[in-house]
Design a protein around this motif. Structure first.
Motif, PDB file in Angstrom:
ATOM      1  N   HIS A 272      38.339  88.276  42.500  1.00  0.00           N
ATOM      2  CA  HIS A 272      39.340  88.648  43.019  1.00  0.00           C
ATOM      3  C   HIS A 272      41.194  87.884  43.184  1.00  0.00           C
ATOM      4  O   HIS A 272      41.388  89.619  42.905  1.00  0.00           O
ATOM      5  CB  HIS A 272      38.918  88.496  44.525  1.00  0.00           C
ATOM      6  N   PRO A 273      41.259  86.315  43.310  1.00  0.00           N
ATOM      7  CA  PRO A 273      42.735  86.158  43.178  1.00  0.00           C
ATOM      8  C   PRO A 273      43.533  86.306  41.980  1.00  0.00           C
ATOM      9  O   PRO A 273      44.440  87.024  42.154  1.00  0.00           O
ATOM     10  CB  PRO A 273      42.719  85.049  44.005  1.00  0.00           C
ATOM     11  N   LEU A 274      42.225  86.181  40.514  1.00  0.00           N
ATOM     12  CA  LEU A 274      42.981  86.591  39.586  1.00  0.00           C
ATOM     13  C   LEU A 274      43.275  87.879  39.182  1.00  0.00           C
ATOM     14  O   LEU A 274      44.352  88.369  38.346  1.00  0.00           O
ATOM     15  CB  LEU A 274      42.152  86.534  38.760  1.00  0.00           C
ATOM     16  N   ALA A 275      42.261  89.053  39.739  1.00  0.00           N
ATOM     17  CA  ALA A 275      43.016  90.684  39.680  1.00  0.00           C
ATOM     18  C   ALA A 275      43.677  90.801  40.358  1.00  0.00           C
ATOM     19  O   ALA A 275      44.418  91.552  40.082  1.00  0.00           O
ATOM     20  CB  ALA A 275      41.514  91.576  39.722  1.00  0.00           C
ATOM     21  N   ALA A 276      44.230  90.302  41.419  1.00  0.00           N
ATOM     22  CA  ALA A 276      44.872  91.143  42.548  1.00  0.00           C
ATOM     23  C   ALA A 276      46.509  90.287  41.795  1.00  0.00           C
ATOM     24  O   ALA A 276      47.438  90.654  41.979  1.00  0.00           O
ATOM     25  CB  ALA A 276      44.833  90.248  43.698  1.00  0.00           C
ATOM     26  N   ALA A 277      46.425  89.332  41.127  1.00  0.00           N
ATOM     27  CA  ALA A 277      47.258  89.071  40.380  1.00  0.00           C
ATOM     28  C   ALA A 277      47.915  90.092  39.112  1.00  0.00           C
ATOM     29  O   ALA A 277      49.641  90.230  39.530  1.00  0.00           O
ATOM     30  CB  ALA A 277      47.589  87.119  40.185  1.00  0.00           C
ATOM     31  N   ALA A 278      46.811  90.251  38.384  1.00  0.00           N
ATOM     32  CA  ALA A 278      47.301  91.546  37.730  1.00  0.00           C
ATOM     33  C   ALA A 278      47.842  92.514  38.042  1.00  0.00           C
ATOM     34  O   ALA A 278      48.456  93.048  37.745  1.00  0.00           O
ATOM     35  CB  ALA A 278      46.018  91.398  36.366  1.00  0.00           C
ATOM     36  N   GLU A 279      47.167  93.136  39.281  1.00  0.00           N
ATOM     37  CA  GLU A 279      47.674  94.142  39.767  1.00  0.00           C
ATOM     38  C   GLU A 279      49.465  93.609  39.936  1.00  0.00           C
ATOM     39  O   GLU A 279      50.164  94.788  40.499  1.00  0.00           O
ATOM     40  CB  GLU A 279      47.038  94.694  40.840  1.00  0.00           C
ATOM     41  N   GLU A 280      49.484  92.854  40.636  1.00  0.00           N
ATOM     42  CA  GLU A 280      51.039  92.312  41.301  1.00  0.00           C
ATOM     43  C   GLU A 280      51.819  92.647  40.042  1.00  0.00           C
ATOM     44  O   GLU A 280      53.099  92.092  40.328  1.00  0.00           O
ATOM     45  CB  GLU A 280      51.056  90.566  42.215  1.00  0.00           C
ATOM     46  N   ARG A 281      51.813  92.123  38.824  1.00  0.00           N
ATOM     47  CA  ARG A 281      52.460  91.856  38.282  1.00  0.00           C
ATOM     48  C   ARG A 281      52.519  93.589  37.879  1.00  0.00           C
ATOM     49  O   ARG A 281      54.082  93.736  36.961  1.00  0.00           O
ATOM     50  CB  ARG A 281      51.584  91.058  36.812  1.00  0.00           C
ATOM     51  N   LEU A 282      51.892  94.014  37.706  1.00  0.00           N
ATOM     52  CA  LEU A 282      52.251  94.827  37.103  1.00  0.00           C
ATOM     53  C   LEU A 282      52.451  96.150  38.473  1.00  0.00           C
ATOM     54  O   LEU A 282      53.877  96.924  38.164  1.00  0.00           O
ATOM     55  CB  LEU A 282      50.132  96.388  37.252  1.00  0.00           C
ATOM     56  N   THR A 283      52.659  95.702  39.552  1.00  0.00           N
ATOM     57  CA  THR A 283      53.299  96.603  40.814  1.00  0.00           C
ATOM     58  C   THR A 283      55.110  96.367  40.704  1.00  0.00           C
ATOM     59  O   THR A 283      56.140  97.134  40.837  1.00  0.00           O
ATOM     60  CB  THR A 283      53.161  95.921  42.091  1.00  0.00           C
TER      61      THR A 283
END
Length: 415
Positions: A272-283
């Motif tokens: 989850h933390p790595l996937a959340a980092a990918a979402e944060e880069r998108l945001t």
């Protein structure tokens, strides 16, 4: 009020460890091998003429499945890099980018030509021969069989010579052929173009004056340049798929189907933390976009660079292309977390379609501008290409407007 979806990147959700990543990579590697086997079979049958157009369509579908699997493997290696063996991951990522980009170029040129000819027909009322993407883009045969490789080359060469001859007879030497241009369009994930399709427009009026006069020659010039580029991309793909470099990539993916080189701590590490980092880069990338400008259906500043002598890509497009790639990475990360139970996120689907339209239109506009720079073309031809370029830049603005409406509406509506 928009429907709220459960966010798989929510840290409060149940833990998903590196074992899920291993299962996902094994599944994508299996899909690659299945598509590779189908591509070899259909390539051989098409070359021998036993399967006809049906075999050609199956070969195109197999090539598309190859690109899809390679993109997902490459995206997962990027997002979840800390959980994978660093030496293996860093050696695989550029090879996957090379393979997916090489396989995508022929289809890209065919889809771009179809889009531009349809736009010319809509703008001028002139009739141009249809260029179906699936039939025009003859998928190269994969593997070491000489029949498949030679047959693919004969098919691509015949199609290119027939089309080029017809175009040459229509133009009667009035134009000088340029090499044709295209932006590289971020080959990192080898995205497949042309999926979004053109926007809906009103029917053209019968009287187009000078536009109708130049549209036929403009269409012939575009067809000649892009068909030549597509033929070269076909030959490049044939050479690549018969090279030792491709066979090394295929062997590594075959090994990936049975054994994933995870780090020792990966089986107990939460994804989850790595996937959340990918979402944060998108945001963050979306926050940097000029969404206020995109909120207007017409942006006159987008046409400033028009047909300028500078052949570089349009300076406004790069951030939007980057958002498109980050959106793909975010979607692939969600697929890893959700597995087979991944829900359909309407917001991501609509946003991705808008960004696909944006990429297709921007590259089509660049191709029209490149054709307009061909030396010694008739003024009517240059005028038609200029109108076509402006039309595609308006398509770019329409796609940005659609993305802005989708993203802002969903952001405001989600509690």
């Amino acid at each position: 009020m928009a429907q709220r979806h459960l966010d798989p990147t929510d840290p409060t959700a149940g833990p998903v460890t590196g074992d899920a990543l291993a299962d996902y990579l094994r599944a994508q590697a299996t899909e690659f091998l299945r598509a590779l086997r189908l591509h070899r079979e259909t390539g051989g049958s098409t070359a021998n003429g036993s399967n006809g157009s049906h075999g050609s369509e199956e070969a195109v579908d197999a090539a598309r499945a190859l690109r899809r699997a390679v993109r997902r493997i490459s995206g997962s290696l990027h997002t979840f890099r800390p959980l994978l063996d660093p030496d293996w991951s860093e050696s695989m990522r550029p090879e996957l980018a090379w393979l997916s980009g090489t396989l995508a170029m022929e289809h890209a040129y065919a889809a771009r030509l179809e889009r531009l000819l349809l736009a010319l027909h809509r703008l001028s009322g002139a009739v141009f021969p249809a260029q179906p993407v699936g039939a025009a883009a003859v998928a190269p045969a994969v593997g070491g069989a000489s029949a498949g490789g030679t047959g693919g080359s004969r098919t691509g060469g015949a199609a290119g010579s027939r089309t080029g001859g017809a175009v040459g007879s229509r133009s009667a030497g009035a134009e000088r052929v340029g090499t044709g241009g295209t932006s590289q369009a971020h080959k990192a994930l080898g995205e497949e173009p042309g999926n979004a399709g053109p926007a809906t427009h009103p029917a053209p009026t019968p009287d187009r004056g000078n536009l109708t006069v130049g549209a036929a020659k403009a269409g012939a010039l575009l067809e000649r340049q892009l068909t030549l580029a597509r033929t070269r991309a076909h030959s490049t793909a044939l050479q690549a798929l018969g090279s030792s470099r491709f066979h090394a990539v295929a062997d590594n993916i075959a090994l990936l189907a049975s054994e994933v080189p995870l780090t020792p701590t990966a089986p107990t590490t939460d994804l989850h933390p790595l996937a959340a980092a990918a979402e944060e880069r998108l945001t963050d990338a979306i926050a940097a976009l000029p969404l206020v400008t995109a909120g207007s259906p017409y942006n006159a500043a987008a046409l400033v660079h028009g047909l300028s002598p500078d052949p570089a890509p349009h300076p406004q497009d790069a951030p939007w292309h980057q958002v498109r790639l980050l959106l793909r990475l975010h979607r692939y990360a969600r697929e890893v977390l959700d597995g087979d139970r991944a829900p359909v996120d309407v917001r991501l689907l609509t946003a991705g379609q808008a960004l696909d339209r944006h990429r297709d239109a921007s590259e089509a506009a660049a191709a029209a501008a490149q054709a307009a720079r061909t030396p010694r073309i008739a003024p009517a031809t240059a005028y038609a290409l200029g109108v076509l370029h402006a039309d595609q830049r308006h398509e770019v603005e329409a796609a940005r407007f659609t993305f802005q409406q989708c993203w802002q509406k969903q952001t405001v509506g989600t509690p």
